[in-house]
Each structure stands twice: as C-alpha cells, then as structure tokens.
Scaffold this motif. Structure first.
Motif, mmCIF file in Angstrom:
data_model
loop_
_atom_site.group_PDB
_atom_site.id
_atom_site.type_symbol
_atom_site.label_atom_id
_atom_site.label_comp_id
_atom_site.label_asym_id
_atom_site.label_seq_id
_atom_site.Cartn_x
_atom_site.Cartn_y
_atom_site.Cartn_z
ATOM 1 N N ASP A 1 132.030 -55.429 27.463
ATOM 2 C CA ASP A 1 132.902 -54.996 28.553
ATOM 3 C C ASP A 1 132.606 -53.582 29.049
ATOM 4 O O ASP A 1 133.288 -53.088 29.954
ATOM 5 N N TRP B 1 125.504 -57.826 32.710
ATOM 6 C CA TRP B 1 126.517 -56.859 33.121
ATOM 7 C C TRP B 1 127.792 -57.578 33.540
ATOM 8 O O TRP B 1 127.750 -58.661 34.103
ATOM 9 N N ARG C 1 129.855 -56.133 35.732
ATOM 10 C CA ARG C 1 130.333 -55.400 36.909
ATOM 11 C C ARG C 1 130.893 -56.337 37.985
ATOM 12 O O ARG C 1 130.227 -57.282 38.403
ATOM 13 N N THR D 1 131.777 -44.962 28.905
ATOM 14 C CA THR D 1 131.259 -46.152 29.580
ATOM 15 C C THR D 1 132.262 -47.290 29.727
ATOM 16 O O THR D 1 131.928 -48.316 30.313
ATOM 17 N N SER D 2 133.461 -47.143 29.198
ATOM 18 C CA SER D 2 134.452 -48.200 29.389
ATOM 19 C C SER D 2 135.338 -47.876 30.577
ATOM 20 O O SER D 2 136.138 -46.934 30.540
ATOM 21 N N ILE D 3 135.220 -48.685 31.603
ATOM 22 C CA ILE D 3 136.055 -48.463 32.799
ATOM 23 C C ILE D 3 137.522 -48.744 32.469
ATOM 24 O O ILE D 3 138.427 -48.153 33.082
ATOM 25 N N TYR E 1 130.956 -50.604 31.137
ATOM 26 C CA TYR E 1 130.547 -50.596 32.548
ATOM 27 C C TYR E 1 129.078 -50.223 32.707
ATOM 28 O O TYR E 1 128.419 -50.651 33.646
ATOM 29 N N TRP E 2 128.597 -49.350 31.818
ATOM 30 C CA TRP E 2 127.207 -48.884 31.885
ATOM 31 C C TRP E 2 126.463 -49.331 30.641
ATOM 32 O O TRP E 2 127.014 -49.310 29.549
ATOM 33 N N LYS F 1 132.313 -45.072 39.259
ATOM 34 C CA LYS F 1 131.474 -46.270 39.462
ATOM 35 C C LYS F 1 130.055 -45.934 39.905
ATOM 36 O O LYS F 1 129.231 -46.823 40.116
ATOM 37 N N ASP G 1 132.370 -54.186 43.346
ATOM 38 C CA ASP G 1 132.092 -52.795 42.985
ATOM 39 C C ASP G 1 130.760 -52.376 43.600
ATOM 40 O O ASP G 1 129.912 -53.217 43.902
#
Lengths: 448, 448
Positions: free
Chosen positions: B349, B295, B297, B149-151, B351-352, B172, B301
C-alpha cells in the motif's frame, strides 16, 4: 563547573614566535598560537592522507614528526595523543580523546615549533609547503547536523515566506536543527554540478523537472565533535565544550527552488544534499580561548530554559570570529581579477552558542560520536550586508547584486566560485585564521 | 532495461528443502528460499560479531563455513562475495559488490544448505542456534534517510494538523524524505530511556522541559543500500534496484510532543534521534522476487514525473509484505501473556516504491554508499486499524486503545515493548519472514 577551554596557558602567549618564519608574519593565518589540524598529502601524489598541523605557510607532517622522535621526550598524555593523531587518514582517533589530551598535544606542538626549540633541525625536514599540498575531509563524519543559530538569518528568511510572522514561536526557545547529509561533504576546492530536481513555481499548476534556477551558498561554521556520549546519557552545559574538538568553515550549498517545493512537512532534503564544502583546517577551541565573548541575546528575549543555561558561558560562550564571503565568477577568473567580497559578518551574532547546541542535541539521549559534525546554520549579522546567503542579499531574488566588473548576481551562475574565510582577531593578539572553503558550480548534467 | 531482481532462478524453487530440518517447517520464517543476512555472535560471549545467514532456527556462521572450505568449489564471483561477507563485523564489503555477486553467493548458499548437499557434514558444524545468538546492526550506516511513503499515514497525520488540507500539494509528486540520525540506530532488543525535552502544549504560553508524554512507535521497513553512486551521478530508475541490498524492519520511535514543538521549519530532530530499532536480518530483493506486485496508485492521481517512472516497475515495483505490530506491556510480561496485536498492514500500500526512493534521492547528484540506510516512513494501510503508529490508532491521542487485559493505551507507557514483524506470503509459496524488531521503553532519566 568545569570549563577547561576558558583556561589560558603558555600556548596563548602573544610573544611566542616560531622558527617557521612565515608563521610570524603579521597577516599569517597560522601563527604559533593557532596550530589547527587537518589531513593532507602532497598534491597529485598517491601518498596516504595523514594528519598535519598548519604553521605559517607550511604543514608539519605529524607522522613524520613522530617518526623523527619529536614527541618521545613528552609525557604519556602527549605521546598517546600524538599516536592517535598519526594512526590513519582521519582525525577520529585524536577526536576520541579528552580535552586534556588535546591540550597536551597542543602544548607539545607549541614547544616544538617555537623559536629556540631544540627540535628545529629534525622537524624542518617534516614540513610540507601548503602550496604543494592537497587536503581531505579531516574526519570520517558519522552524522552531520545542521543548526539554524542566526536569528537574523531566520528572521530574514522567515519574512520572505511569512511577512506577518517572520520568526516562528519556537525560535527563541529551541536551538532549531535538522539532520544533514554526510556523504556529500567534501573539502575546499570541491567542484559540483548544478543540481537537478523537481521545482514548482508559485504560480504554476504543476511541478517541472530540470536544473536548479535558484542556486545559493550558505556561510556557516562547522563544529567537529570530540569525545562523545553514550546513548541515553545527555551532556550538560558544564561539560558541553569538552565534546568539541574544533571549528572550521562550511558552505551548505542550497537549491532554493527545490527547497521551497520539497521542504514541507519534513524539512530540507535534496535541496542541500548534493554538495557541502568545508575548509581543511580545524581550529581548536583552545586556540580560540582569547577570542571568546558574551551572548548577544537581547534583555527582553526569554532566557534560555535551565538545561541550556550556564552563567559562565553567558560571559564567554560565544566567539568573536570575523566571517567573509567572496565570489569569483568565470569572467573574473578569465580577467585575472581577484575575488570580490559579498559580505562580512561575525560569529558573535549567533543566537545559540556551541555549548548550547551540544547540550540540546543530546538532551533526549541522542549519542554523539567523535568526528560527528555540526553546522552552525547560515551566519547572517544584524545588518543587511552581513547576510550569509544570496537569498538574503538579493532580497529573496528580487534585487540583483552589482559586481565591480558589471556582472549582476541574483543566484549563482555556472562557473562561480564562492570562497568563505574566517579569522578571529583582537587588538594586540595574533590573528587566528581558518583558511578558506572554496567551491565552484559546474553546469548541470545533460538531461538529453 | 536491466531488472535482474525480477529474474527467478533455482533459488526460488518452491520444492527445495534444506537438510536443516527446522527450515522446512510450514511456519518457518527462514526457509531455504529466504537466506537473509545478519551479523551475530553467541549470546554473552566476547566473540567478534560476524556474518551469518538465517536458516530455519539456526544461523550459518559464514566465516566458519568459509574456513571449512564450503565455497572453494564455486566460481570466482561466489568466492569473492563470500570473502567480502567474511571480512569483518559488518556487511558493508558484501554490500559494496554487485547484484550479480550477491546472486552468486545466494545460489551457493542455496546449494550448500539444500537437502542432498555434499557439504552437510562440515556445514552442520558451522551452525549456531538462533536461540543462543545475539545480533548487531549489520552494517556501518553512513547516512540514514527516512521517507514518508504511505499516503494513508501522510493523510491521517495531516488531518490532525490541518483538517481542511490534510495532504500537502507536493505529496503526490515528491517522494518526501529527510535525513535521520544514524548513531542511535540499534538492533532488536534495544531498551531506551523515555526521552526528555522541550514541549509546549497548544494552550500553554511557554514551553516546558520534562519527559516526553506522547511517546510513539512507527512501523517501517528499512532499506539497506548496496553498491552506491559517485557524487554527481544520479541513479536512473532502470538501475535503482541494483543499488538495494535488502530490506529489514525499522521502528522509528517518535516523541510526538517534542516533534510538534520543534519541527518547524526544518523538520523532525530530537523527536526521533533518541532511538531507532531494526531487525537483525536483511532479506534480499532476490528472495522477495516472487512477492512483487504492481503500484497501487489510483488512476486519477498524477502520474510520476518521467524520472520516477519505469513501465516494468509499474507492474512489479512494489512488494507484498505483511506487516504486524504487537505490544507487550509490563503487566502482560508479568502475567506471562503473549504480545497483543495492534495492527496488521501491507507494504504493497505504499505510494512510492523502493526504486523511486533510490532514484529520487540521487537525482540531485547525492551519493549513496554501501551500508546507507533508508526508512520507508510509517507504513499505514487504507483502513484505520492498519495504521502504523499509536498517534493514528488513537485518533491523535483522543481515543484510547483497549487492550485485552483491561489496560488502555493512548501513547506508550514505561515498560511497554513494541514488536514489529513482517512476512512475505503467497499461496503456494514459502513464507519469507523478516524476524522481528523489538524495543522496550525504560523510564526517563531522573531530572532531580
């Protein structure tokens, strides 16, 4: 080197007959030389699931047999194994024992069920017709690992994705595997909704969400682990088969369109975890001893690294098991038509043996526990019509299969039932049948 | 939309103090607003592991508290939850209940342990000092799923493999995950042998076999599933957090050289399954309610597909949890030196969100069971020194880290201990600590 599973004994005697007459029929899947284990109860009852052994068209109810005193005349190893088998609704306690204990119980069952047994009368009362039984997954599966042991499958699938480089460089060195989802493994008869998920067509800019359009089956054998190993203590090849309780059938249903979009870089996930179907009966390695055969590895392929090699297993590490896939569509069912064969292959064509899978899985110190489950990976043979999935049989979804009733299939349609069957056969030997793993596709849930 | 975990109640009151004085210390990980669950026993004893709640530097022995009648004055939901928590050596039965039941038990514990409680005298006898306790994995983990989950992690790792295309096109859109190995998950304090396996150097013609040369840690949060869902019945976003019992720390140890050779096409396997270490205490979502955040995000994106979206969770679906990695080498231990920090990051931090992981995991119909476990994936922050693995901190193994005592590290050496810590902090609020997940690398087994 200890390879007890290669040993033949009186349970393999081809002249043995059972007082359960249906076991003596020439085409019986469950002659007295087989004696596979499962868990069952009477269909539609509220009974507890319990251990049973298939014999002909019957099931010997093991707790009932124990209660009738059937095992009391046997040695302690046998009584211990019988006690473990009868202690609950799964076979984990029996699986936790040793090959010697499994062998003792098998010998006792062979003696109890053979013609002339002094126990016929009391054991006849412990039989339940298979036609009146329902089954459950026979073990609490701690971890499920799916392998990729057919080089023919790997090559055909690879060609679809990478025409110029079908087989990845690691394939002939590493028994490729990945962790699978244990919670969604169910017993033959499973009906599951067509999965829903994200997909992206190759020519689309953006992904979309909806029912899977490329639903497939995968013909596999399942491997139930017995014994186990402590974390940090690998299992060498010489002991690897001692950690295998037995084999069954596995259909690893696959959503190919979901898989294509999700699988990089960490492998298949939701494309597999919605359902997996196994057969009720676990055929022991001991029952399969007469059907062993050598590796089929081509001479110019690299030899296995030493940790994956064992001279004895080169001669006998594979198994000659015929594998069949059949389909029964909704239209066939309505018309009363029998299922139609989609493919016929053989487990002997796998590139990696059961022992190699156990040893590779544990070489890093990973612990296996009794009841853990391996899938062989899709078992496709060298000929195109021996392929173990529709993705292969249809050339990547491009060439529809023509069924006898005029229907066509590229991928699975709602209402389709897929039936996997397996049997170990040899001239002059009884058939060792696996029964079947059947599953049916239901329509996707409503997204309204 | 039901989001009970967003609700604040009297258990969050910052003015609450406990009669367990150590819980009131400013730097306590376990103030009365935390109340995390674990299973423990007295160190070195033969006692059964049992449920406990951390309070200050003590553990409230839940079965002892129940036996002392502490819960008898509470309502039925509370008594039911306490009964479930006290029924064995794992928290699965408690996890199988609902957020309402978990909340009832938390409220009771808050009232029992706060200053002025009428139960102080009998409960004081139910305390065990944490310094005298040892812990076990707090649930029987049916299936373990590791996410990604970490971009920032995905991008940095991707750059090492694909400099021109670091982030894969699905990242993404799809909360990428894969099935992990449950059997080798152990509790903080785990010591494990450096794994052995096949590797192939990029410039080598053939693979070799031997001890891992690129052993790494991965900083993750673990997510224990509560409740669950039936096969075929997805969990929508609005109910997703109701299926989460709580969070802990997870070190997903990784053999990078094994991983590089084995992971195509089915994902990581033996590179991860030799050991995973979790912290003993599970911090509930309810305890974390005041530390929620939105979030992160970026605006340009793609927005999540509707099945992964929920307006309320955009504002509050993430958690502000500080994450720290420390190392203590053998030389530091011998010199009596404290562990040295390797990185400091934050779970916000990712992403999900947790809810998105639950909903995505079940969207295909996959069933989750109480006690199932998710890993967040390596939690790296946007800054290079916030990376959650040595592979990232060392620029792919090229830039050694300089430790204060003059040692250097590219990957882990034998004798290294890695310690993960986490704490939710906000100005004016008590610290909600996670304790720690520590693990130590032992030398590889002899291959002689």
């Amino acid at each position: 080197m200890s390879l007890p599973s290669l040993k033949m004994n009186e349970t393999h005697d081809t002249s043995l007959r059972s007082w359960v007459q249906s076991a003596n029929a020439e085409n019986s899947s469950f002659p007295i030389q087989n004696l596979p284990y499962g868990v069952f109860r009477r269909s539609g009852s509220e009974e507890a699931f319990r251990a049973g052994v298939a014999i002909g068209d019957q099931i010997l109810d093991l707790p009932a047999a124990q209660a009738a005193g059937a095992f009391s005349g046997f040695d302690e190893a046998t009584r211990t194994a019988a006690h473990a088998a009868c202690g609950g609704s799964s076979l984990n306690a029996l699986m936790a024992l040793t090959p010697a204990a499994w062998s003792a119980l098998r010998l006792a069952l062979s003696r109890l069920l053979r013609s002339g047994s002094a126990h016929q009368t009391e054991l006849a009362a412990c039989l339940v017709p298979q036609a009146q039984a329902e089954y459950d997954v026979p073990a609490v599966i701690g971890d499920y690992t799916d392998f990729y042991t057919s080089i023919h499958h790997a090559t055909t699938i690879g060609k679809l994705f990478r025409p110029d480089n079908p087989l990845l460089p690691n394939y002939k060195w590493v028994p490729i595997g990945y962790h699978g989802r244990a919670s969604s493994i169910a017993i033959s008869g499973q009906q599951f909704r067509r999965p829903v998920g994200q997909t992206k067509a190759p020519d689309a800019d953006l992904p979309t969400f909806g029912p899977c359009k490329r639903l497939d089956y995968e013909l596999e054998l399942g491997i139930f682990i017995g014994g186990g190993n402590a974390l940090g203590e690998p299992v060498p090849m010489a002991q690897a088969e001692d950690k295998v309780f037995g084999l069954c059938l596995l259909n690893d249903w696959s959503a190919r369109d979901v898989q294509a979009w999700e699988y990089q870089p960490l492998g298949p996930f939701l494309s597999k975890s919605f359902a997996s179907t196994i057969s009720p009966w676990i055929v022991t390695l001991e029952a399969l001893a007469p059907y062993r055969c050598g590796w089929t590895r081509p001479a110019d392929d690299p030899q296995p690294l030493p940790y994956l090699d064992a001279p004895t297993l080169r001669e006998s590490g594979a198994f000659d098991i015929e594998l069949e896939v059949l389909i029964q569509t909704a239209a066939m069912r309505e018309a009363g038509s029998a299922p139609e064969r989609l493919s016929l292959g053989n487990y002997r064509d796998a590139y990696w043996t059961v022992a190699q899978l156990v040893t590779h899985h544990t070489v890093n110190g990973c612990n296996l526990r009794p009841g853990d489950f391996f899938g062989s990976g899709t078992l496709s043979g060298p000929a195109p019509d021996q392929a173990g999935s529709l993705l292969e049989l249809s050339g990547g979804g491009k060439a529809p299969l023509n069924l006898a009733n005029g229907e066509k299939r590229v991928f699975l349609e709602d209402g389709d039932t897929i039936i996997l069957r397996a049997v170990a056969r040899r001239d002059g030997l009884p058939n060792i049948g696996f029964g079947e793993a059947a599953g049916t596709v239901l329509p996707a849930r409503s997204l309204a």
